[in-house]
Structure formats: structure tokens, C-alpha cells
Design a protein around this motif. Structure first.
Motif, PDB file in Angstrom:
ATOM      1  N   TYR A   1       2.763  -0.049  17.111  1.00 13.29           N
ATOM      2  CA  TYR A   1       2.799   0.512  16.249  1.00 13.29           C
ATOM      3  C   TYR A   1       4.160   0.790  15.062  1.00 13.29           C
ATOM      4  CZ  TYR A   1      -1.831   1.866  17.979  1.00 13.29           C
ATOM      5  OH  TYR A   1      -2.911   1.881  18.537  1.00 13.29           O
TER       6      TYR A   1
ATOM      7  N   SER B   1       0.891  -1.236   0.064  1.00 14.71           N
ATOM      8  CA  SER B   1      -0.046  -0.018  -0.070  1.00 14.71           C
ATOM      9  C   SER B   1       0.949   1.291  -0.171  1.00 14.71           C
ATOM     10  CB  SER B   1      -0.843   0.027   1.174  1.00 14.71           C
ATOM     11  OG  SER B   1      -1.856  -0.969   1.097  1.00 14.71           O
TER      12      SER B   1
ATOM     13  N   ALA C   1       0.838   9.145  14.085  1.00 18.94           N
ATOM     14  CA  ALA C   1      -0.546   9.333  13.560  1.00 18.94           C
ATOM     15  C   ALA C   1      -0.771   8.456  12.290  1.00 18.94           C
ATOM     16  CB  ALA C   1      -0.735  10.860  13.466  1.00 18.94           C
ATOM     17  N   GLY C   2       0.210   8.552  11.406  1.00 18.00           N
ATOM     18  CA  GLY C   2      -0.162   7.598  10.341  1.00 18.00           C
ATOM     19  C   GLY C   2      -0.096   6.215  10.695  1.00 18.00           C
TER      20      GLY C   2
ATOM     21  N   ILE D   1      -1.203   4.835  13.284  1.00 12.64           N
ATOM     22  CA  ILE D   1      -2.557   4.457  13.892  1.00 12.64           C
ATOM     23  C   ILE D   1      -3.659   4.165  13.031  1.00 12.64           C
ATOM     24  CG2 ILE D   1      -4.236   5.350  15.433  1.00 12.64           C
ATOM     25  CD1 ILE D   1      -2.319   6.659  17.259  1.00 12.64           C
ATOM     26  N   ILE D   2      -3.373   5.228  11.858  1.00 11.91           N
ATOM     27  CA  ILE D   2      -4.461   4.992  10.815  1.00 11.91           C
ATOM     28  C   ILE D   2      -4.176   3.668  10.128  1.00 11.91           C
ATOM     29  CG2 ILE D   2      -5.228   5.883   8.513  1.00 11.91           C
ATOM     30  CD1 ILE D   2      -4.660   8.463   9.469  1.00 11.91           C
ATOM     31  N   SER D   3      -2.874   3.362   9.751  1.00  9.43           N
ATOM     32  CA  SER D   3      -2.529   2.124   9.002  1.00  9.43           C
ATOM     33  C   SER D   3      -2.744   0.868   9.914  1.00  9.43           C
ATOM     34  CB  SER D   3      -0.954   2.076   9.057  1.00  9.43           C
ATOM     35  OG  SER D   3      -0.582   0.997   8.457  1.00  9.43           O
ATOM     36  N   TRP D   4      -2.939   1.227  11.422  1.00  7.85           N
ATOM     37  CA  TRP D   4      -3.161  -0.163  12.396  1.00  7.85           C
ATOM     38  C   TRP D   4      -4.555  -0.364  11.983  1.00  7.85           C
ATOM     39  CZ3 TRP D   4      -1.314  -3.915  15.035  1.00  7.85           C
ATOM     40  CH2 TRP D   4      -2.227  -4.582  16.110  1.00  7.85           C
ATOM     41  N   HIS D   5      -5.575   0.762  11.972  1.00  8.89           N
ATOM     42  CA  HIS D   5      -7.109   0.281  12.066  1.00  8.89           C
ATOM     43  C   HIS D   5      -7.573  -0.289  10.505  1.00  8.89           C
ATOM     44  CE1 HIS D   5      -7.781   1.135  16.147  1.00  8.89           C
ATOM     45  NE2 HIS D   5      -6.888   2.104  16.085  1.00  8.89           N
ATOM     46  N   VAL D   6      -6.864   0.534   9.599  1.00 10.63           N
ATOM     47  CA  VAL D   6      -7.223   0.352   8.231  1.00 10.63           C
ATOM     48  C   VAL D   6      -6.831  -0.771   7.719  1.00 10.63           C
ATOM     49  CG1 VAL D   6      -7.423   1.307   5.938  1.00 10.63           C
ATOM     50  CG2 VAL D   6      -7.856   2.787   7.575  1.00 10.63           C
TER      51      VAL D   6
END
Length: 397
Positions: A301, A99, A342-343, A345-350
Motif C-alpha cells: 500500500y 484522483s 486506512a486511506g 486501503i480504500i484507494s487500493w480497493h476503489v
């Protein structure tokens, strides 16, 4: 006198996540703080530490070798072992990795600075080969370490199956380690520093971490194992600290000859740190420090943070947001860390969390497999079997 080594899964996993947190913190410090100067005797040690913090990658290697080899040992007798291992590895690493590469490809269509990237090397996990051959300063050059790991784990499971017996495996790892050190010294004669760093001559941590995994599971542990680990940690740390002070940092690109042994010392230091967490009480000082929640959170993370931190730093630098001066450089490091976090965290959930759930649903080691592929039956027949290992594999790998 000997005792069986203890394994407290929850506590140990927290401590190991803390080591991951330290490793990612060091790597970001190295890239973001960069060559910021020190203007006093008090700030100089911080600048020297920043110049040495690339060693966080070697700490990652030692931890990865320990965890992944532990998983291989714990599951090698299970049906479908190889297929499950590679699928789990793919679901853990590939979604975020590809990705990221896809996003870079799209951005590079209109971002002039990023158009010079040789993405094809990275697609096939050959970033380290590209770095060795091209001496590239690309903003995704940090992917070399992921390439080294994936190349290692492409063959390591078969190695564990074919050569398996504890003493034989330890002897083989020792032989590979000596061969690695010798080859590194030989390349050093020709000042081929890129091949030393980025080729498959930088496996010290992976091999020593793997050796610790075999030892921890298959051999009786000396009663004073914690003291041995602490002594090794102190000895290697003292030598590296002396090198750091003498040369104002562990400046790897200046190393020649005997200085290449510093790579091994760093790997020994990291492996000794892991061993110390294993062989000391869960309430010991070292485990309390490593289980400190912010460190554990960083460790959770760390994968996406590692991938994102260099492009974040490069883009901020392009926008001329990178300051000069010691204090401002520290603040800039915090900024890069915050954006990367921050990026991540987004990567983790998405991406990461859904893929981990998929991994456990479809490729769990506890899920019964109807049949075993012929190649695995053949390899298993070649490898003498020991008693199944009882410890659970480390989570999250």
C-alpha cells in the motif's frame, strides 16, 4: 568462479515489497516526527534517524530503477513493447495521482490553507521543477519525487531499445552517473541546493538500480556476490552513520561540496541492499526480515500512503493536533501512519486493484499483438537484439 544468479520470484518479490515497506515507513517518520527534540542521550539517536529518514525516497528510487528496468529488459523484444509499457505505467500511477489532485482542487475551493497550491505544475508532473524554482513548502511538495520518476521513465524505455547491448548499456549508465555527479558538484558551487535536490540531479538511485537490473540479468554473477553486496552495504552504511552522528542527522539542506556525494552513498547503500536480497538464500536472515508480513503489507500500500501522508500530516498540524515532546511525537507518527494506511486501503480497493486488473486484461505482455507500430519497428531495427530474457518481470509495476 561464476554461477548463474538465482531468481525466486515469490520470495524475492516479498523481500522487495519489504524494502518498499521500510522506505514508506522512513518517509512518514521524517514528515510526521519532524523536528521533535530529544532530551536524553538515549532518545537523541532516534531524533537523528528521523532527520535522516528522507532517504527513504532514495531507497524508493533504487528499487524502482531495478524493477522497471528489469521489466524493460524482460519485455523489450515483445510486439508493441513501448505502447504496452506506457499504458501499464499510466494505469499503475495516474488513477490515484489524478484522483488525488482532483480532490485537492475541490477541497481548495473552500479550504483557505490549500488555496495557494500551484496545481498546474503537478498536473504535468513538474512538481520538482516547481520546487526547484519556487522553494515551495506546499503540502503536496512531496510529489516532486513522482515527477522525477515519470520524467526519467518518459525517456528510459527508448534509451534501453536504442543503446541496447549489456556492456554498452552499463557503460552508458556509468557515464550518465558520472555526468550527474559532476553537474551536481557544479551547481553546488552556486549554492543552488534546490536544483541539486529537486531537479534531474537526483537520479543516483534510479541509475544504480537500473545498472543492477542489467547486471543481474545479463552478466555472470561472482560466486561470492552476497559477500560483496554485504561489504558494500556495511561500508556505505558506516560512512553514512558517521555523518549522521557527527551532524545529528543527514541534513541535506546544509550539504555543500563533497557532502553531495552522500546522495550517491545512499543510492549505493539501497542498491547493495537489493543485491543482497537477490544473492542470498531465500531463508537467509535478511530475506526473512524483509519478508516480514507487516513490512510486505506496508509495501503493498506504499504508493497511496506516500501520496496521502503529507496532506494528512499538514491537516493534523493545522488542527493543532501535532504534539511536542519525544514520546508524543512518536505517537503522532503512528497516528499519521494509521490514517494514511486506512486511506491507502480504500484507494487500493476503489482505484488501484481495478486498474491493475484492467492493465493485465488489456495490456498484458503475454497477450498477442496484431501489429507493431512503425516507430517501434524503426527503433527495434536500430537496436541489436540479444537472446530473449527468460525471467518474469516483477509484479505490481
Amino acid at each position: 568462479m561464476f554461477r548463474a544468479s538465482a531468481w525466486h520470484a515469490g520470495t524475492r518479490n516479498a523481500s522487495l515489497e519489504g524494502i518498499r515497506g521500510i522506505a514508506i515507513g522512513l518517509v512518514i517518520f521524517y514528515h510526521a516526527f519532524g523536528g521533535a527534540g530529544a532530551n536524553s542521550v538515549w532518545t537523541a539517536p532516534v531524533a537523528w534517524l528521523a532527520a535522516s529518514s528522507w532517504a527513504g525516497v532514495d531507497l524508493f528510487f533504487a528499487l524502482s530503477g531495478f524493477l522497471i528496468t528489469g521489466i524493460l529488459l524482460d519485455t523489450r523484444d515483445r510486439p508493441g513493447f513501448l505502447r504496452i509499457f506506457y499504458m501499464r505505467r499510466f494505469l499503475r500511477i495516474a488513477p490515484v495521482y489524478y484522483s488525488f489532485l482532483a480532490a485537492l482542487f475541490l477541497i481548495s475551493r473552500f479550504h483557505v490553507k490549500w488555496q495557494s497550491m500551484h496545481l498546474l505544475w503537478h498536473v504535468f508532473y513538474l512538481s520538482n521543477v516547481s520546487m526547484a524554482m519556487r522553494d515551495s513548502g506546499s503540502l503536496i511538495s512531496h510529489l516532486w519525487s513522482l515527477s522525477v520518476e515519470e520524467q526519467f521513465y518518459l525517456i528510459w524505455p527508448s534509451f534501453i531499445l536504442v543503446i541496447w547491448r549489456p556492456r554498452r548499456t552499463m557503460a552508458a549508465i556509468a557515464g550518465l552517473f558520472c555526468l550527474l555527479v559532476g553537474a551536481r558538484q557544479w551547481f553546488g558551487l552556486f549554492s543552488a541546493n534546490n536544483y541539486v535536490v529537486y531537479g534531474l540531479l537526483h537520479l543516483d538511485g534510479l541509475l544504480l538500480g537500473s545498472a543492477l537490473a542489467v547486471f543481474h540479468r545479463c552478466f555472470p554473477v561472482p560466486r561470492r556476490a552476497d559477500r560483496i553486496a554485504r561489504a558494500v552495504l556495511l561500508a556505505t552504511g558506516s560512512i553514512l552513520a558517521a555523518e549522521l552522528v557527527q551532524n545529528h542527522g543527514l541534513i541535506w539542506w546544509q550539504w555543500r561540496g563533497l557532502q553531495y556525494f552522500n546522495y550517491s552513498l545512499i543510492a549505493i547503500f539501497g542498491t547493495a541492499l537489493i543485491a543482497l536480497t537477490l544473492y542470498t538464500d531465500a531463508r537467509s536472515g535478511i530475506n526473512r526480515v524483509l519478508a516480514f508480513r507487516p513490512l510486505v503489507t506496508l509495501g503493498k500500500y506504499s504508493y497511496a500512503m506516500y501520496i496521502l501522508q503529507t496532506p494528512v500530516h499538514a491537516e493534523l498540524d493545522r488542527l493543532q493536533l501535532r504534539p511536542s515532546g519525544f514520546g508524543k511525537a512518536l505517537a503522532y507518527t503512528v497516528l499519521v501512519s494509521g490514517i494514511s494506511f486506512a486511506g491507502a486501503i480504500i484507494s487500493w480497493h476503489v482505484l488501484e486493484k481495478p486498474c491493475l486488473e484492467l492493465k493485465e486484461r488489456w495490456f498484458s505482455y503475454t497477450r498477442r499483438t496484431a501489429s507493431v507500430p512503425a516507430v517501434e519497428r524503426l527503433v527495434s531495427a536500430m537496436a541489436p537484439h540479444e537472446q530473449p530474457l527468460s525471467r518474469a518481470a516483477a509484479a505490481g509495476n
